[in-house]
Design an enzyme around this catalytic site. Structure first.
Site, PDB file in Angstrom:
ATOM      1  N   GLU A 280      48.431 120.692 -21.864  1.00 14.64           N
ATOM      2  CA  GLU A 280      49.205 120.224 -20.706  1.00 14.64           C
ATOM      3  C   GLU A 280      49.135 118.700 -20.590  1.00 14.64           C
ATOM      4  OE1 GLU A 280      50.008 123.005 -17.027  1.00 14.64           O
ATOM      5  OE2 GLU A 280      48.144 121.919 -16.757  1.00 14.64           O
ATOM      6  N   GLU A 283      51.416 117.346 -23.174  1.00 12.91           N
ATOM      7  CA  GLU A 283      52.810 117.562 -22.761  1.00 12.91           C
ATOM      8  C   GLU A 283      53.211 116.527 -21.701  1.00 12.91           C
ATOM      9  OE1 GLU A 283      53.488 121.373 -20.932  1.00 12.91           O
ATOM     10  OE2 GLU A 283      55.661 121.091 -20.859  1.00 12.91           O
ATOM     11  N   CYS A 300      49.858 127.493 -14.357  1.00 12.93           N
ATOM     12  CA  CYS A 300      48.797 128.484 -14.603  1.00 12.93           C
ATOM     13  C   CYS A 300      48.699 129.578 -13.558  1.00 12.93           C
ATOM     14  CB  CYS A 300      47.438 127.825 -14.795  1.00 12.93           C
ATOM     15  SG  CYS A 300      47.188 126.346 -13.877  1.00 12.93           S
ATOM     16  N   SER A 320      55.578 122.961 -16.634  1.00 16.59           N
ATOM     17  CA  SER A 320      54.965 122.820 -17.947  1.00 16.59           C
ATOM     18  C   SER A 320      55.262 124.106 -18.720  1.00 16.59           C
ATOM     19  CB  SER A 320      53.459 122.658 -17.774  1.00 16.59           C
ATOM     20  OG  SER A 320      52.802 123.048 -18.955  1.00 16.59           O
ATOM     21  N   LYS A 359      47.843 138.128 -11.783  1.00 15.28           N
ATOM     22  CA  LYS A 359      47.490 138.054 -13.209  1.00 15.28           C
ATOM     23  C   LYS A 359      47.811 139.363 -13.931  1.00 15.28           C
ATOM     24  CE  LYS A 359      45.828 133.873 -13.780  1.00 15.28           C
ATOM     25  NZ  LYS A 359      46.527 132.938 -14.677  1.00 15.28           N
ATOM     26  N   GLU A 362      51.324 138.949 -14.768  1.00 14.43           N
ATOM     27  CA  GLU A 362      51.472 137.944 -15.836  1.00 14.43           C
ATOM     28  C   GLU A 362      51.156 138.561 -17.205  1.00 14.43           C
ATOM     29  OE1 GLU A 362      50.024 133.440 -16.159  1.00 14.43           O
ATOM     30  OE2 GLU A 362      48.357 134.803 -16.444  1.00 14.43           O
ATOM     31  N   GLU A 367      57.227 138.260 -22.158  1.00 11.09           N
ATOM     32  CA  GLU A 367      56.974 137.010 -22.879  1.00 11.09           C
ATOM     33  C   GLU A 367      55.579 136.973 -23.494  1.00 11.09           C
ATOM     34  OE1 GLU A 367      58.546 137.513 -19.976  1.00 11.09           O
ATOM     35  OE2 GLU A 367      58.751 135.587 -18.957  1.00 11.09           O
ATOM     36  N   CYS A 505      42.477 129.584  -6.607  1.00 11.05           N
ATOM     37  CA  CYS A 505      42.033 130.912  -7.066  1.00 11.05           C
ATOM     38  C   CYS A 505      40.787 131.429  -6.365  1.00 11.05           C
ATOM     39  CB  CYS A 505      41.756 130.889  -8.546  1.00 11.05           C
ATOM     40  SG  CYS A 505      43.192 130.525  -9.516  1.00 11.05           S
TER      41      CYS A 505
HETATM   42 FE1  HC1 Z   1      42.830 130.858 -11.777  1.00 12.19          FE
HETATM   43 FE2  HC1 Z   1      43.467 129.817 -13.972  1.00 12.19          FE
HETATM   44  S1  HC1 Z   1      42.323 128.732 -12.345  1.00 12.19           S
HETATM   45  S2  HC1 Z   1      44.999 130.536 -12.450  1.00 12.19           S
HETATM   46  O1  HC1 Z   1      43.285 130.103 -10.302  1.00 12.19           O
HETATM   47  O2  HC1 Z   1      44.531 128.328 -14.433  1.00 12.19           O
HETATM   48  O3  HC1 Z   1      43.437 133.697 -11.383  1.00 12.19           O
HETATM   49  O4  HC1 Z   1      39.937 131.198 -11.292  1.00 12.19           O
HETATM   50  O5  HC1 Z   1      41.883 132.195 -14.235  1.00 12.19           O
HETATM   51  O6  HC1 Z   1      44.646 131.646 -16.137  1.00 12.19           O
HETATM   52  O7  HC1 Z   1      41.274 129.101 -15.885  1.00 12.19           O
HETATM   53  C1  HC1 Z   1      43.149 132.642 -11.412  1.00 12.19           C
HETATM   54  C2  HC1 Z   1      41.021 131.136 -11.365  1.00 12.19           C
HETATM   55  C3  HC1 Z   1      42.431 131.398 -13.603  1.00 12.19           C
HETATM   56  C4  HC1 Z   1      44.233 130.892 -15.378  1.00 12.19           C
HETATM   57  C5  HC1 Z   1      42.124 129.348 -15.201  1.00 12.19           C
END
Ligand code: HC1
Ligand code: SF4
Length: 576
Positions: A280, A283, A300, A320, A359, A362, A367, A505
């Site tokens: 990142e 980028e 993220c 990103s 998550k 996700e 993808e 998070c």
């Molecule tokens: Fe998160 Fe991340 S910080 S998004 O908040 O970017 O869920 O803890 O795992 O993937 O590393 C959540 C937390 C986590 C991702 C990272």
């Protein structure tokens, strides 16, 4: 201030307080099921009834303002009987299958029944013909109307905190329910699966879609090589499930417990967080130098991705293209890792433990399919689900000794661990970008302007002759404000961090439940974030580009950040 008397004790309280707040300030926890400080104050559950001298009516303490000379009784037989009666009315439509319920022993309704001494005859499962269908179609969230007590907390969290408004009160009278518009399944709404509604639900009406059984099965399957990665924020909260004080970091105990559960290898998402910064940061510098789309926005938080895809699709180019640390770790564990270990990538089963319900969504995205026909991540457990598995395995978590993660994908720096608090991704990115741009090893690495719980944080950071302007938003209400600025052409930032959950998070929708009466006393987001900053400052390496295992990965496999191989494995695309 005004002087009032509660249960025979004189107390002076600010005149803008309610009777409930006054009572709680002196150690009387008047029971409530719908009230949430600063979020929901409707008097709907009628559990907080109190007597006021000189008034025949009982009043709801959460809506009643104090006045000078007021005399309140919170604990008379009349009050207790009225509360019990209201509780019985709630229970008449509540599916009390307590022993098998996901919130058993951690349910505000169950606690109240026990505290008020309600006899078992009222705690009954509903007959089959009365049960309504459960919505379990989304990848992240289950809505069980048979558990809902119509407290309205989830409606308020979604509408007033996140400013999204997926959940609504529908119908009237006995038919009243809480559901998405037209009774749709979550999966057919623009719900972002942040789980903030789950966190405030006092019962099990809203909960994560459990993947515990899938993970137990994988662990039993001798054909599979099952590995696990844990998000930064998990270690800041898992201990709460086992009676440790909020804010206790439990990384070492967590590794030990995961090993005891039978995972073949214990890795860490923080490794992927360091990797994300390499990608990142690179980028961002490309975009700045080559006139790419700015401000660039972090990618993220999957709740945030779903939010921008649904509500600001015209701004997708600002995101990103980096996958999240969860997905980057998964992608590496399905490619480089089997290669160096001589494993069949199809037999590597990657489990993530996340503080987040989004998550799950996700990991399941199209993808995230890889070349072997599997996903980068095969199953996602929330912090709460991991705690359940630990209990199921009879592990005494609090007394475990500290274990270690496995080489090399549990290596992480302080920059990787602060990802879990709002501002952490930004701070981690600046630590690396500043070194790259200045060509020096900078010693000032704490960027306090982007820490803390202000809704939107801004900073202008001077690096050599370059001024980098950044902003951080957490919670979609704050994200909305920054996105509107971009649309109006008024956002002259280079880089923006957005996390869907208020606080980041650490307060994700998969974290341990905190009883509503405790939420007033403890700043949950602050305490959990503190655990992460403590880990950061105790780590000998605090910049992502110093992670030796990340360096090795580039040297042996990826080449350079944002190179060909990285693009194939670690980047993604978005769709409106
Ligand atoms: Fe998160 Fe991340 S910080 S998004 O908040 O970017 O869920 O803890 O795992 O993937 O590393 C959540 C937390 C986590 C991702 C990272
Ligand atoms: Fe609203 Fe988030 Fe709950 Fe969806 S998950 S209903 S967006 S609070």
């Amino acid at each position: 201030k005004v002087n009032i008397k509660i249960d025979g004790i004189d107390v002076a309280v600010p005149k803008d307080k309610t009777v409930l707040q006054a009572a709680r300030s002196m150690g009387i926890n008047i029971p409530t099921l719908c009230y949430l400080e600063g979020i929901n104050k409707t008097g709907a559950c009628r559990m907080c009834l109190v007597e006021i001298d000189g008034d025949k009516k009982l009043h709801t303490a959460c809506t009643l303002a104090v006045w000078d000379g007021m005399v309140v009784k919170t604990n008379t037989k009349r009050v207790r009987d009225a509360r019990r009666m209201n509780l019985r009315l709630i229970l008449a439509n509540h599916h009390c299958d307590c022993l098998s319920c996901s919130r058993s022993k951690n349910c505000e309704l169950q606690d109240m029944c026990s505290d008020l001494g309600l006899s078992d005859e009222y705690l009954k499962a509903l007959p089959k013909e009365k049960l309504q269908p459960v919505d379990a179609l989304s990848p992240s969230i289950v809505r069980d109307p048979n558990k809902c007590i119509l407290c309205g907390r989830c409606v308020a969290a979604c509408k007033d905190v996140q400013k999204i408004e997926i959940l609504l009160f529908a119908n009237r009278g006995l038919e009243t329910s809480v559901e998405p518009a037209f009774g749709d399944s979550f999966k057919d709404t623009p719900c972002i699966y942040c789980g903030q509604c789950i966190n405030v639900c006092p019962v099990a009406a809203l909960r994560e879609k459990s993947e515990i059984e899938k993970v137990w099965e994988a662990l039993e399957n001798k054909d599979l090589h099952v590995v696990v990665q844990e998000a930064p924020a998990v270690r800041a909260a898992l201990g709460e499930e086992f009676g440790l004080p909020m804010g206790t970091p439990v990384t070492g105990k967590m590794y030990t417990a995961l090993r005891m559960l039978g995972f073949d290898k214990v890795f860490d998402t923080n490794f992927g967080a360091d990797l994300t910064i390499m990608e990142e940061g690179t980028e961002l510098l490309h975009r700045i130098k080559e006139g790419g789309k700015l401000p660039m926005i972090t990618s993220c938080s999957p709740g945030w991705i779903r939010y921008i895809e649904h509500y600001y699709p015209d701004l997708l180019e600002h995101l990103s293209t980096c996958k999240s640390p969860q997905q980057m770790t998964g992608a590496v564990l399905k490619s480089y890792y089997p290669e160096i270990e001589g494993l069949d990538p199809k037999k590597v089963f990657v489990v993530s433990v996340m503080p987040c319900t989004s998550k799950k969504f996700e990991a399941a995205k199209e993808e995230m399919l890889n070349g072997h026909g599997t996903r980068d991540v095969d199953a996602v457990l929330t912090t709460r689900e991991l705690a359940k598995m630990i209990r199921e395995a009879s592990i005494d978590f609090a007394s475990l000794s500290d274990g270690k993660g496995d080489d090399i994908f549990s290596d992480y720096t302080g920059a990787g661990v602060i990802f879990g608090a709002t501002g952490g991704v930004m701070e981690a990115a600046i630590r690396t970008v500043a070194d790259i741009v200045s060509g020096q090893e900078l010693e000032e690495i704490e960027y306090h302007a982007v820490r803390g719980l202000d809704g939107i944080k801004e900073a202008s950071i001077q690096i050599g002759d370059m001024t980098v302007k950044v902003a951080v938003a957490h919670g979609t209400e704050n994200a909305q404000k920054l996105m509107d600025l971009i649309r109006e052409g008024k956002a002259d930032y280079h880089f923006i961090e957005v996390m869907a959950c208020p606080g980041g998070c650490v307060a994700g929708g998969g974290q341990p439940h905190v009883h509503s009466s405790q939420m007033v006393k403890i700043n949950v987001r602050y305490e959990r974030a503190k655990a992460l900053y403590t880990e950061d400052s105790g780590n000998a390496k605090r910049k992502s580009h110093h992670n030796p295992s990340v360096q090795r990965l580039y040297k042996e496999y990826l080449g350079e950040p944002c190179g060909h191989k990285s693009h194939e494995l670690l980047h993604t695309h978005y769709s409106a």
